[in-house]
Design an enzyme around this catalytic site. Structure first.
Site, PDB file in Angstrom:
ATOM      1  N   TRP A 157       0.807  -1.226   0.000  1.00  0.00           N
ATOM      2  CA  TRP A 157       0.000   0.000   0.000  1.00  0.00           C
ATOM      3  C   TRP A 157       0.833   1.265   0.000  1.00  0.00           C
ATOM      4  CZ3 TRP A 157       1.898   2.377   4.157  1.00  0.00           C
ATOM      5  CH2 TRP A 157       2.451   1.572   5.157  1.00  0.00           C
ATOM      6  N   ASN A 158       2.140   1.175   0.283  1.00  0.00           N
ATOM      7  CA  ASN A 158       2.872   2.430   0.526  1.00  0.00           C
ATOM      8  C   ASN A 158       3.190   3.229  -0.742  1.00  0.00           C
ATOM      9  OD1 ASN A 158       4.814   0.594  -0.233  1.00  0.00           O
ATOM     10  ND2 ASN A 158       6.308   1.201   1.316  1.00  0.00           N
ATOM     11  N   PRO A 182      -3.308  -5.620  -6.281  1.00  0.00           N
ATOM     12  CA  PRO A 182      -2.860  -4.529  -5.404  1.00  0.00           C
ATOM     13  C   PRO A 182      -3.257  -4.795  -3.957  1.00  0.00           C
ATOM     14  CG  PRO A 182      -4.858  -3.877  -6.570  1.00  0.00           C
ATOM     15  CD  PRO A 182      -4.487  -5.251  -7.089  1.00  0.00           C
ATOM     16  N   ALA A 183      -2.634  -4.084  -3.042  1.00  0.00           N
ATOM     17  CA  ALA A 183      -2.970  -4.221  -1.616  1.00  0.00           C
ATOM     18  C   ALA A 183      -4.435  -3.866  -1.407  1.00  0.00           C
ATOM     19  CB  ALA A 183      -2.085  -3.292  -0.792  1.00  0.00           C
ATOM     20  N   GLU A 257      10.945  -8.152  -3.243  1.00  0.00           N
ATOM     21  CA  GLU A 257      11.511  -6.930  -2.664  1.00  0.00           C
ATOM     22  C   GLU A 257      10.901  -6.830  -1.275  1.00  0.00           C
ATOM     23  OE1 GLU A 257      11.676  -3.594  -1.279  1.00  0.00           O
ATOM     24  OE2 GLU A 257      10.707  -2.685  -3.021  1.00  0.00           O
ATOM     25  N   LEU A 258      11.692  -7.218  -0.268  1.00  0.00           N
ATOM     26  CA  LEU A 258      11.140  -7.450   1.065  1.00  0.00           C
ATOM     27  C   LEU A 258      11.572  -6.362   2.049  1.00  0.00           C
ATOM     28  CD1 LEU A 258      11.748 -11.313   0.974  1.00  0.00           C
ATOM     29  CD2 LEU A 258       9.716 -10.035   0.255  1.00  0.00           C
ATOM     30  N   CYS A 291      10.320   1.150   2.338  1.00  0.00           N
ATOM     31  CA  CYS A 291      11.247   0.086   2.730  1.00  0.00           C
ATOM     32  C   CYS A 291      12.696   0.541   2.649  1.00  0.00           C
ATOM     33  CB  CYS A 291      11.010  -1.163   1.893  1.00  0.00           C
ATOM     34  SG  CYS A 291      10.880  -0.780   0.169  1.00  0.00           S
ATOM     35  N   GLU A 388      11.883  -3.073  11.273  1.00  0.00           N
ATOM     36  CA  GLU A 388      11.522  -1.801  10.650  1.00  0.00           C
ATOM     37  C   GLU A 388      10.446  -1.115  11.477  1.00  0.00           C
ATOM     38  OE1 GLU A 388      11.377  -1.451   5.879  1.00  0.00           O
ATOM     39  OE2 GLU A 388      10.341  -3.168   6.690  1.00  0.00           O
ATOM     40  N   GLU A 465      14.825  -4.333  -9.703  1.00  0.00           N
ATOM     41  CA  GLU A 465      13.796  -3.630 -10.479  1.00  0.00           C
ATOM     42  C   GLU A 465      14.395  -2.348 -11.023  1.00  0.00           C
ATOM     43  OE1 GLU A 465      10.647  -3.277  -7.575  1.00  0.00           O
ATOM     44  OE2 GLU A 465      10.016  -5.333  -7.905  1.00  0.00           O
TER      45      GLU A 465
HETATM   46  P1  ADP Z   1       3.011  -4.581   4.504  1.00  0.00           P
HETATM   47  O1  ADP Z   1       3.519  -4.604   5.897  1.00  0.00           O
HETATM   48  O2  ADP Z   1       3.703  -3.664   3.583  1.00  0.00           O
HETATM   49  O3  ADP Z   1       1.518  -4.506   4.413  1.00  0.00           O
HETATM   50  P2  ADP Z   1       2.693  -7.314   3.748  1.00  0.00           P
HETATM   51  O4  ADP Z   1       3.744  -8.278   3.368  1.00  0.00           O
HETATM   52  O5  ADP Z   1       1.829  -7.656   4.903  1.00  0.00           O
HETATM   53  O6  ADP Z   1       3.458  -5.968   3.946  1.00  0.00           O
HETATM   54  O7  ADP Z   1       1.733  -7.034   2.526  1.00  0.00           O
HETATM   55  C1  ADP Z   1       2.181  -6.770   1.224  1.00  0.00           C
HETATM   56  C2  ADP Z   1       1.164  -7.253   0.246  1.00  0.00           C
HETATM   57  O8  ADP Z   1       1.027  -8.657   0.379  1.00  0.00           O
HETATM   58  C3  ADP Z   1      -0.234  -6.684   0.451  1.00  0.00           C
HETATM   59  O9  ADP Z   1      -0.838  -6.511  -0.793  1.00  0.00           O
HETATM   60  C4  ADP Z   1      -0.924  -7.766   1.219  1.00  0.00           C
HETATM   61  O10 ADP Z   1      -2.318  -7.742   1.007  1.00  0.00           O
HETATM   62  C5  ADP Z   1      -0.328  -8.992   0.582  1.00  0.00           C
HETATM   63  N1  ADP Z   1      -0.373 -10.190   1.417  1.00  0.00           N
HETATM   64  C6  ADP Z   1      -0.363 -10.294   2.761  1.00  0.00           C
HETATM   65  N2  ADP Z   1      -0.392 -11.580   3.149  1.00  0.00           N
HETATM   66  C7  ADP Z   1      -0.424 -12.327   2.009  1.00  0.00           C
HETATM   67  C8  ADP Z   1      -0.462 -13.734   1.730  1.00  0.00           C
HETATM   68  N3  ADP Z   1      -0.469 -14.635   2.693  1.00  0.00           N
HETATM   69  N4  ADP Z   1      -0.482 -14.109   0.433  1.00  0.00           N
HETATM   70  C9  ADP Z   1      -0.463 -13.209  -0.557  1.00  0.00           C
HETATM   71  N5  ADP Z   1      -0.429 -11.883  -0.351  1.00  0.00           N
HETATM   72  C10 ADP Z   1      -0.409 -11.435   0.916  1.00  0.00           C
END
Ligand code: ADP
Length: 485
Positions: A157-158, A182-183, A257-258, A291, A388, A465
């Protein structure tokens, strides 16, 4: 609430195979403005079956899209780029409404996000192969590069716009079709991008956007469906691990990209004003929710007090407010959980002996706002060292020697971005080489650009990327061995 010039950009349905579709069961979910808790829109809440259909559409469109000339794909992408830039103001409003960031930063995100489309529209024309001197007289060896196939993206979402374009522009340019998920907090920007993609002339099925609140079900379909040949993900390391496991069944190529835990080092010989400015940009952009935001600020003993004082003075000038206010520097945090984490990190630091020299009080602007804060006397036993914070809190650690500073900076499982400030030429090289990070900023706090490779090492991810390297992630190498010559 929104005052869009092009109202079609206020899209609430998903975009599959060139059609705007709702959920099979008619379900919707609400997108909420974090600045005031108001509902922005109700969005189609798709499930696994609809994601599978989007994958089928992308798969059906794959061969024709790959068969187009690179210049034909490029022309469509350039049109998309132009339409996005034309709609910059509308898109910025949508980003601010669903995500909260200051409108001036949202405009910047649109331009940054669009730049990847422009860059890869060009880069797609330069996917060169190779010829290799033969190993037998009657043979010839040729190497060609081909699109990997259907790509599934899962984005956070960021940066509701830029995360999608940074991932999918290279794929589209390479000849891949895609399904973007998307988120759930910020689907509207992605749907607006689909509206503009349609206007740009992408054939149906090439660019699909599936909105939905059940991330794990949607993610499972993208990861486990054999027609998807690659997953590109930006988000937490925790979810990255889950996706890797889910992709193992079909041995998918992945870009991840974690999380980051960026160190920001200020050496005694640094230009202090420049270091403060870089720290402000790196730490406080998007209210600290990127990030690559500086998470741990290490300052050498000789300049520690002076740096802390200058930084606190700048942070005191920030205006916290609704992102739609042109003068806002710091918007709300994305969620209650996000705010609680920031507060928890601050409380933990305080309890273990850190001192708040700026901020630290609850913001009176609204529920999800956090007063920008500077903390000194931070030590490695505090939570902020390992995780973080993702919020506007700047923790200052003190170090004595270069070796000590670099060792502390590297003492993490993460390895995305790092920053350091020094005017010494020898130290510039030594530290630049020693930092175990994919992206290193020397005397700058701003490192993101479409022309350079973005990505991490260690548990911050896989792949890059942007830049000439970014497109390789979407290509397979094929070796053609020609005999009987
Ligand atoms: P953030 O802390 O940035 O929200 P997340 O890793 O929780 O990081 O989420 C990043 C994206 O991954 C979001 O679009 C979220 O909806 C999605 N997401 C979260 N959990 C899962 C999952 N188990 N499988 C697939 N997508 C996921």
């Amino acid at each position: 609430m929104l005052n869009l010039k092009n109202e079609a950009l206020f899209a609430t349905k998903s975009y599959i195979d060139g059609e705007w579709v709702g959920a099979d069961n008619g379900a919707t979910f609400d997108v909420v403005n974090p600045a005031n808790g108001e509902t922005v829109a109700s969005i189609a809440d798709l499930g696994r079956a609809e994601v599978a259909r989007a994958i089928d559409a992308a798969d059906a469109a794959q061969a024709n899209w790959a068969a187009k000339l690179a210049s034909e794909r490029s022309a469509i992408m350039m049109k998309w780029y132009a339409l996005i830039m034309e709609a910059q103001e509308d898109l910025a409003q949508i980003i601010t409404a669903e995500m909260g960031k200051p409108i001036k930063e949202a405009r910047g995100e649109v331009a940054y996000g669009a730049s990847f489309i422009q860059w890869f529209a060009e880069e797609g024309k330069r996917i060169y192969g190779d010829t290799i001197p033969q190993h037998q007289p009657d043979k010839r060896i040729v190497v060609i590069k081909q699109p990997i196939g259907v790509v599934g993206s899962i984005t956070p979402w960021n940066f509701p716009l830029a995360m999608i374009t940074r991932k999918l522009a290279p794929g589209l340019a390479a000849g891949c079709t895609c399904v973007a998920r998307p988120a759930e907090l910020t689907p509207m920007t992605a749907l607006a991008l689909a509206e503009l993609a349609e206007k740009a002339g992408f054939p149906k099925g090439v660019f699909n956007v599936v909105s939905g609140s059940n991330s794990s079900e949607m993610g499972k379909e993208l990861c486990e469906n054999d027609k998807v040949r690659k997953i590109t993900f930006t988000g937490s390391t925790r979810v990255g691990r889950i996706l890797m496991e889910q992709c193992s069944g079909t041995i998918k190529k992945m870009s991840l990209e974690l999380g980051g835990n960026a160190p920001f080092l200020v050496f005694d010989d640094a230009d202090l004003d420049a270091a403060v400015e870089g720290c402000i940009i790196s730490k406080f952009r998007n209210a600290g929710q990127t990030c690559v935001c500086a998470n741990r600020i290490y300052v050498q003993a000789g300049v520690y007090d002076a740096f802390a004082e200058k930084l606190a003075a700048k942070v005191a000038e920030f205006k916290v407010g609704n992102g739609f206010d042109e003068s806002t520097d710091i918007g709300p945090l994305i969620s209650k959980a996000g705010k609680e984490k920031v507060q928890d990190h601050l409380d933990d630091a305080k309890a273990k002996g850190a001192t708040i020299i700026q901020g630290g009080t609850d913001s009176d602007v609204g529920e999800l706002f956090f007063t920008p804060t500077v903390v000194t006397g931070v030590t490695s036993d505090m939570k902020v060292t390992q995780e973080e914070t993702f919020g506007p809190v700047a923790p200052l650690f003190k170090f004595e020697t270069e070796e000590e500073g670099v060792a502390a900076a590297n003492d993490t499982i993460f390895g995305l971005a790092a920053y350091y400030y020094t005017r010494d030429i020898g130290r510039s090289w030594r530290v630049g080489e020693a930092l175990e990070y994919g992206i290193v900023g020397l005397n700058t706090g701003l490192i993101s650009t479409e022309v350079a490779p973005f990505g991490g090492v260690k548990q911050s991810g896989l792949g890059r990327e942007g830049s000439k390297y970014g497109i390789e992630e979407y290509l397979e190498i094929k070796y053609l061995c020609m005999g009987g010559i």
